[in-house]
Design a protein around this motif. Structure first.
Motif, PDB file in Angstrom:
ATOM      1  N   GLY A 238       0.810  -1.224   0.000  1.00 59.56           N
ATOM      2  CA  GLY A 238       0.000   0.000   0.000  1.00 59.56           C
ATOM      3  C   GLY A 238       0.835   1.262   0.000  1.00 59.56           C
ATOM      4  N   LYS A 239       2.047   1.198  -0.521  1.00 56.56           N
ATOM      5  CA  LYS A 239       2.939   2.352  -0.424  1.00 56.56           C
ATOM      6  C   LYS A 239       3.433   2.888  -1.764  1.00 56.56           C
ATOM      7  CE  LYS A 239       3.352   3.543   3.940  1.00 56.56           C
ATOM      8  NZ  LYS A 239       2.775   4.836   4.346  1.00 56.56           N
ATOM      9  N   LEU A 240       2.838   2.434  -2.865  1.00 56.65           N
ATOM     10  CA  LEU A 240       3.246   3.045  -4.142  1.00 56.65           C
ATOM     11  C   LEU A 240       2.376   4.274  -4.381  1.00 56.65           C
ATOM     12  CD1 LEU A 240       5.039   3.021  -6.637  1.00 56.65           C
ATOM     13  CD2 LEU A 240       3.359   1.583  -7.777  1.00 56.65           C
ATOM     14  N   GLY A 241       2.981   5.439  -4.300  1.00 55.54           N
ATOM     15  CA  GLY A 241       2.223   6.675  -4.471  1.00 55.54           C
ATOM     16  C   GLY A 241       2.228   7.169  -5.898  1.00 55.54           C
ATOM     17  N   SER A 242       3.386   7.113  -6.538  1.00 56.23           N
ATOM     18  CA  SER A 242       3.437   7.629  -7.906  1.00 56.23           C
ATOM     19  C   SER A 242       4.615   7.074  -8.680  1.00 56.23           C
ATOM     20  CB  SER A 242       3.508   9.164  -7.886  1.00 56.23           C
ATOM     21  OG  SER A 242       4.631   9.603  -7.145  1.00 56.23           O
ATOM     22  N   PHE A 243       4.482   7.232  -9.984  1.00 57.44           N
ATOM     23  CA  PHE A 243       5.549   6.874 -10.914  1.00 57.44           C
ATOM     24  C   PHE A 243       6.138   8.131 -11.511  1.00 57.44           C
ATOM     25  CE2 PHE A 243       3.310   2.791 -11.382  1.00 57.44           C
ATOM     26  CZ  PHE A 243       4.375   1.918 -11.456  1.00 57.44           C
ATOM     27  N   ASP A 244       7.439   8.135 -11.674  1.00 59.79           N
ATOM     28  CA  ASP A 244       8.097   9.056 -12.595  1.00 59.79           C
ATOM     29  C   ASP A 244       8.494   8.180 -13.779  1.00 59.79           C
ATOM     30  OD1 ASP A 244       7.976  11.374 -11.129  1.00 59.79           O
ATOM     31  OD2 ASP A 244      10.129  11.541 -10.770  1.00 59.79           O
ATOM     32  N   ILE A 268       5.574  -3.578 -16.311  1.00 58.66           N
ATOM     33  CA  ILE A 268       5.262  -2.681 -15.187  1.00 58.66           C
ATOM     34  C   ILE A 268       3.760  -2.402 -15.158  1.00 58.66           C
ATOM     35  CG2 ILE A 268       5.517  -0.297 -14.366  1.00 58.66           C
ATOM     36  CD1 ILE A 268       8.477  -0.456 -15.326  1.00 58.66           C
ATOM     37  N   LEU A 269       3.201  -2.053 -16.317  1.00 56.86           N
ATOM     38  CA  LEU A 269       1.778  -1.707 -16.357  1.00 56.86           C
ATOM     39  C   LEU A 269       0.901  -2.918 -16.075  1.00 56.86           C
ATOM     40  CD1 LEU A 269       1.971   0.889 -19.214  1.00 56.86           C
ATOM     41  CD2 LEU A 269       1.277   1.338 -16.841  1.00 56.86           C
ATOM     42  N   TYR A 270       1.375  -4.094 -16.484  1.00 60.26           N
ATOM     43  CA  TYR A 270       0.610  -5.288 -16.144  1.00 60.26           C
ATOM     44  C   TYR A 270       0.505  -5.431 -14.623  1.00 60.26           C
ATOM     45  CZ  TYR A 270      -0.891  -9.883 -15.103  1.00 60.26           C
ATOM     46  OH  TYR A 270      -1.582 -10.911 -14.527  1.00 60.26           O
ATOM     47  N   GLU A 271       1.616  -5.239 -13.905  1.00 59.21           N
ATOM     48  CA  GLU A 271       1.591  -5.344 -12.439  1.00 59.21           C
ATOM     49  C   GLU A 271       0.722  -4.243 -11.818  1.00 59.21           C
ATOM     50  OE1 GLU A 271       2.419  -7.779 -10.478  1.00 59.21           O
ATOM     51  OE2 GLU A 271       3.341  -8.918 -12.097  1.00 59.21           O
ATOM     52  N   VAL A 272       0.801  -3.045 -12.383  1.00 62.72           N
ATOM     53  CA  VAL A 272      -0.051  -1.957 -11.880  1.00 62.72           C
ATOM     54  C   VAL A 272      -1.517  -2.382 -11.958  1.00 62.72           C
ATOM     55  CG1 VAL A 272      -0.887   0.390 -12.349  1.00 62.72           C
ATOM     56  CG2 VAL A 272       1.575  -0.096 -12.448  1.00 62.72           C
ATOM     57  N   ILE A 273      -1.909  -2.896 -13.115  1.00 58.51           N
ATOM     58  CA  ILE A 273      -3.303  -3.272 -13.332  1.00 58.51           C
ATOM     59  C   ILE A 273      -3.681  -4.477 -12.460  1.00 58.51           C
ATOM     60  CG2 ILE A 273      -4.899  -4.229 -15.055  1.00 58.51           C
ATOM     61  CD1 ILE A 273      -3.163  -2.500 -17.120  1.00 58.51           C
ATOM     62  N   ALA A 274      -2.813  -5.480 -12.436  1.00 60.58           N
ATOM     63  CA  ALA A 274      -3.110  -6.698 -11.666  1.00 60.58           C
ATOM     64  C   ALA A 274      -3.275  -6.380 -10.181  1.00 60.58           C
ATOM     65  CB  ALA A 274      -2.003  -7.729 -11.863  1.00 60.58           C
ATOM     66  N   ASN A 275      -2.615  -5.322  -9.725  1.00 62.15           N
ATOM     67  CA  ASN A 275      -2.697  -4.960  -8.305  1.00 62.15           C
ATOM     68  C   ASN A 275      -3.661  -3.805  -8.036  1.00 62.15           C
ATOM     69  OD1 ASN A 275      -0.582  -6.638  -6.720  1.00 62.15           O
ATOM     70  ND2 ASN A 275       0.433  -6.113  -8.630  1.00 62.15           N
ATOM     71  N   GLY A 276      -4.532  -3.532  -9.009  1.00 63.54           N
ATOM     72  CA  GLY A 276      -5.600  -2.545  -8.774  1.00 63.54           C
ATOM     73  C   GLY A 276      -5.205  -1.097  -8.990  1.00 63.54           C
ATOM     74  N   GLY A 277      -4.067  -0.860  -9.631  1.00 64.35           N
ATOM     75  CA  GLY A 277      -3.553   0.504  -9.789  1.00 64.35           C
ATOM     76  C   GLY A 277      -4.359   1.397 -10.710  1.00 64.35           C
ATOM     77  N   LEU A 278      -5.249   0.811 -11.514  1.00 63.28           N
ATOM     78  CA  LEU A 278      -6.091   1.661 -12.363  1.00 63.28           C
ATOM     79  C   LEU A 278      -7.528   1.708 -11.837  1.00 63.28           C
ATOM     80  CD1 LEU A 278      -4.935   1.046 -16.058  1.00 63.28           C
ATOM     81  CD2 LEU A 278      -4.401   2.961 -14.562  1.00 63.28           C
ATOM     82  N   GLY A 279      -7.702   1.229 -10.631  1.00 63.21           N
ATOM     83  CA  GLY A 279      -9.028   1.274 -10.007  1.00 63.21           C
ATOM     84  C   GLY A 279      -9.405   2.702  -9.659  1.00 63.21           C
ATOM     85  N   GLU A 280     -10.686   2.908  -9.397  1.00 66.07           N
ATOM     86  CA  GLU A 280     -11.157   4.279  -9.186  1.00 66.07           C
ATOM     87  C   GLU A 280     -10.532   4.970  -7.978  1.00 66.07           C
ATOM     88  OE1 GLU A 280     -15.531   5.261 -10.320  1.00 66.07           O
ATOM     89  OE2 GLU A 280     -15.146   3.118 -10.675  1.00 66.07           O
ATOM     90  N   ASP A 281     -10.289   4.207  -6.906  1.00 72.94           N
ATOM     91  CA  ASP A 281      -9.701   4.855  -5.729  1.00 72.94           C
ATOM     92  C   ASP A 281      -8.227   4.506  -5.544  1.00 72.94           C
ATOM     93  OD1 ASP A 281     -10.199   2.291  -5.226  1.00 72.94           O
ATOM     94  OD2 ASP A 281     -11.554   2.601  -3.513  1.00 72.94           O
ATOM     95  N   SER A 282      -7.567   4.200  -6.649  1.00 71.15           N
ATOM     96  CA  SER A 282      -6.146   3.843  -6.560  1.00 71.15           C
ATOM     97  C   SER A 282      -5.293   5.023  -6.101  1.00 71.15           C
ATOM     98  CB  SER A 282      -5.667   3.381  -7.939  1.00 71.15           C
ATOM     99  OG  SER A 282      -4.253   3.355  -7.964  1.00 71.15           O
TER     100      SER A 282
END
Ligand code: RM4
Ligand code: MN
Length: 390
Positions: A238-244, A268-282
């Motif tokens: 629960g600690k990924l805040g942002s990407f550069d 990278i984007l696959y992991e973001v998506i698989a872990n809910g990173g594109l969810g509405e409250d991500s």
């Protein structure tokens, strides 16, 4: 082929994606050997924001602009906010810059002299005041702090001073504001860096509280690092805040994201998506941190956000049911094939049609080139000093 999804099943998620642009991408930049100027380069922050707004106008992908303080310092940030909004964008992350002042030669938030540490902390306080005026929610901290020679300073004492400085800064934030701490394994310090890796960032932000998170700059890892694993781990915690986002061939090259290694961006984007990173409250926010040393800057940024969008679309096309099944059966090659099928899918025609349906240019790169805007800027922006680092 295992890509059963139809493109229209992923457009809702795609529509949610936004990628913040760095104001400094529009100024001149270079290497320690030479900084080349380009006709039409912005002379001030207002012009940088206008260029960022052009990227958003062409792509619909970049509604916010990150500022770097003091590079983007202005008298009146309320006016700057209105300027941005008039152009259809908002001001985003405030980057606190403590790496270009003589006083910071031996460190900023880690400095052994309390007066210099005070000055560095106060600079972050000023950035927080700016955030109140601009409506920004993220304070991003990247430190140039470190040492060049073994024995130069106490590694431990510097880490303790960093923790104390960060605690003061975090205290100062409002309930809706976040602190993101970026790590980088080397440069400008060469022996050690005070926040070299995700683990150090994680340890420091965890000690602060829920609104302190890690910023992952894709260019800040040693060659061969499995970045998508770090993405997964930080998201799991629960600690990924942002990407550069940017890409690198050799060092911190800050080249166009997806240019050096498109497959890495996909992973990278696959992991973001698989872990809910594109969810509405991500909590995960996407930002570019790039420089355009020899190419034109506005099309450089258009290319960049399109690269992220295209790779996001491909990662969204991974057939998750087929992947789960292959993984459960230990079907090594089958599972890999599911991922590769999505990676190899050409999403460009579908994205072009989708853009047109939303009133955007089908081919933003071509639309920008055909618009004559670059020539217009070169004619308009005559005289004055072009913006650049420093
Ligand atoms: C650093 C780091 C920061 C960026 C500066 C300009 O290497 O990536 O995010 O703001 O460069
Ligand atoms: Mn960065």
């Amino acid at each position: 082929m295992t890509v059963p999804h139809r493109f229209d099943e992923i457009t809702e998620t795609l529509a949610r994606q936004s990628i913040e642009l760095p104001s400094w991408a529009f100024g001149n930049s270079g290497t320690r050997f030479k900084v080349f100027g380009t006709p039409g380069t912005p002379r001030d922050t207002h012009e940088k924001i206008a260029d960022a707004a052009k990227v958003h106008e062409m792509t619909g992908l970049a509604p916010t602009v990150a500022l770097h303080i003091p590079w983007d310092d202005v008298e009146d940030f309320t006016e700057l906010k209105a300027h941005a909004e008039n152009l259809g964008v908002e001001l985003g992350t405030i980057n606190a810059n403590t790496f270009q002042d003589e006083d910071y030669k031996f460190g900023s938030l880690t400095h052994s002299d309390p007066a210099i540490r005070r000055k560095a902390i106060d600079h972050h306080f000023r950035c927080i005041d700016i955030m109140h005026a601009t409506g920004s929610t993220d304070l991003k901290i990247w430190l140039a702090d470190g040492t060049n020679y073994p024995g130069q300073d106490s590694l431990r004492a510097r880490q303790d001073r960093l923790a104390a400085s960060l605690a003061e800064i975090y205290e100062r934030l409002d309930a809706h504001q976040r602190l993101v701490l970026e790590y980088k394994f080397f440069e400008p310090a060469f022996y050690h860096t005070d926040v070299p890796d995700w683990g150090t960032s994680y340890a420091q932000v965890s000690a602060l509280g829920d609104r302190a998170l890690t910023c992952l700059d894709t260019g800040h890892h040693a060659p061969g690092t499995n970045i998508e694993f770090i993405v997964m781990q930080l998201m799991r915690l629960g600690k990924l805040g942002s990407f550069d986002f940017n890409s690198r061939f050799y060092a911190d090259d800050d080249l166009i994201v997806g240019a050096a290694d498109p497959f890495q961006l996909f992973r990278i984007l696959y992991e973001v998506i698989a872990n809910g990173g594109l969810g509405e409250d991500s909590p995960v926010r996407f930002m570019l941190d790039q420089c355009h040393n020899i190419e034109e800057k506005i099309p450089g940024q258009i290319r960049s956000v399109l690269n992220v969008q295209e790779m996001t679309a491909r990662a969204l096309l991974v057939d998750r049911a087929a992947l789960d099944k292959a993984q459960a059966e230990h079907d090594v090659l089958g599972a890999n094939e599911v991922l590769m099928d999505a990676f190899q899918t050409d999403v460009r025609p579908a994205l072009a049609r989708w853009r047109a349906s939303r009133g955007l240019p089908e081919e933003p790169m071509r639309a920008y080139a055909d618009s004559g805007h670059q020539r217009y800027l070169a004619e308009q922006r005559v005289g004055g000093a072009q913006a650049g680092w420093g």
